[in-house]
Design a protein around this motif. Structure first.
Motif, PDB file in Angstrom:
ATOM      1  N   ARG A  52       0.987  -1.310   0.096  1.00  0.00           N
ATOM      2  CA  ARG A  52      -0.064  -0.034   0.142  1.00  0.00           C
ATOM      3  C   ARG A  52       1.075   1.244  -0.022  1.00  0.00           C
ATOM      4  O   ARG A  52       1.923   1.322   0.396  1.00  0.00           O
ATOM      5  CB  ARG A  52      -0.843  -0.161   1.108  1.00  0.00           C
ATOM      6  N   ARG A  61      -2.522   4.315   2.961  1.00  0.00           N
ATOM      7  CA  ARG A  61      -3.897   4.060   2.571  1.00  0.00           C
ATOM      8  C   ARG A  61      -4.098   2.518   2.524  1.00  0.00           C
ATOM      9  O   ARG A  61      -3.494   1.685   1.638  1.00  0.00           O
ATOM     10  CB  ARG A  61      -3.960   4.514   1.179  1.00  0.00           C
ATOM     11  N   ARG A 118     -10.138   7.429   0.355  1.00  0.00           N
ATOM     12  CA  ARG A 118      -9.172   8.534   0.988  1.00  0.00           C
ATOM     13  C   ARG A 118      -8.708   8.222   2.346  1.00  0.00           C
ATOM     14  O   ARG A 118      -7.942   8.956   2.707  1.00  0.00           O
ATOM     15  CB  ARG A 118      -9.997   9.671   1.005  1.00  0.00           C
ATOM     16  N   THR A 148      -6.983   6.722   5.705  1.00  0.00           N
ATOM     17  CA  THR A 148      -5.634   6.374   5.930  1.00  0.00           C
ATOM     18  C   THR A 148      -5.493   5.756   7.307  1.00  0.00           C
ATOM     19  O   THR A 148      -6.476   5.814   8.062  1.00  0.00           O
ATOM     20  CB  THR A 148      -4.603   7.655   5.790  1.00  0.00           C
ATOM     21  N   ASP A 184       0.797   9.425  -5.037  1.00  0.00           N
ATOM     22  CA  ASP A 184      -0.482   8.974  -4.510  1.00  0.00           C
ATOM     23  C   ASP A 184      -1.233  10.341  -4.317  1.00  0.00           C
ATOM     24  O   ASP A 184      -0.859  11.056  -3.321  1.00  0.00           O
ATOM     25  CB  ASP A 184      -0.403   8.147  -3.093  1.00  0.00           C
ATOM     26  N   LEU A 228      -2.347  11.071  -0.509  1.00  0.00           N
ATOM     27  CA  LEU A 228      -1.172  11.043   0.473  1.00  0.00           C
ATOM     28  C   LEU A 228      -0.235  12.267   0.235  1.00  0.00           C
ATOM     29  O   LEU A 228       0.084  12.877   0.946  1.00  0.00           O
ATOM     30  CB  LEU A 228      -0.486   9.838   0.599  1.00  0.00           C
TER      31      LEU A 228
END
Length: 90
Positions: free
Chosen positions: A37, A54, A59, A61, A78, A81
């Motif tokens: 990830r 993530r 969205r 986290t 990403d 992030l």
């Protein structure tokens, strides 16, 4: 650079972790729950790092501390992030 394909615990070569650990703000791949990830390092040592990553496609986290063996450098951006200020990630 896409996510690594191999389970980090099946690697035959050593993990590619800097001797001082990944620096805060570094983009990394985090191996967790059986998949790689996208994540960002919040704190690190030569043996482990606290990362925000993530865990799914949305969205949201998570934050976790993982051993350096479960980390790999990431170059792919990403959008969820990588554009948030690091202070907002803590």
């Amino acid at each position: 650079m896409a996510a690594p394909l191999l389970d980090p615990y099946l690697r035959t070569e050593a993990a590619t972790v800097p001797s001082e650990g990944f620096q805060p703000g570094a983009w990394v791949w985090v191996h967790t729950l059986g998949s790689w990830r996208p994540g960002i390092v919040l704190h690190s040592s030569p043996h482990a790092a606290t990362v925000r990553y993530r865990p799914a496609q949305g969205r949201g986290t998570s934050v976790d501390t993982v051993t350096s063996h479960a980390l790999a450098p990431r170059k792919d951006e990403d959008p969820f992030l990588d554009h948030a200020p690091l202070t907002a990630l803590r």
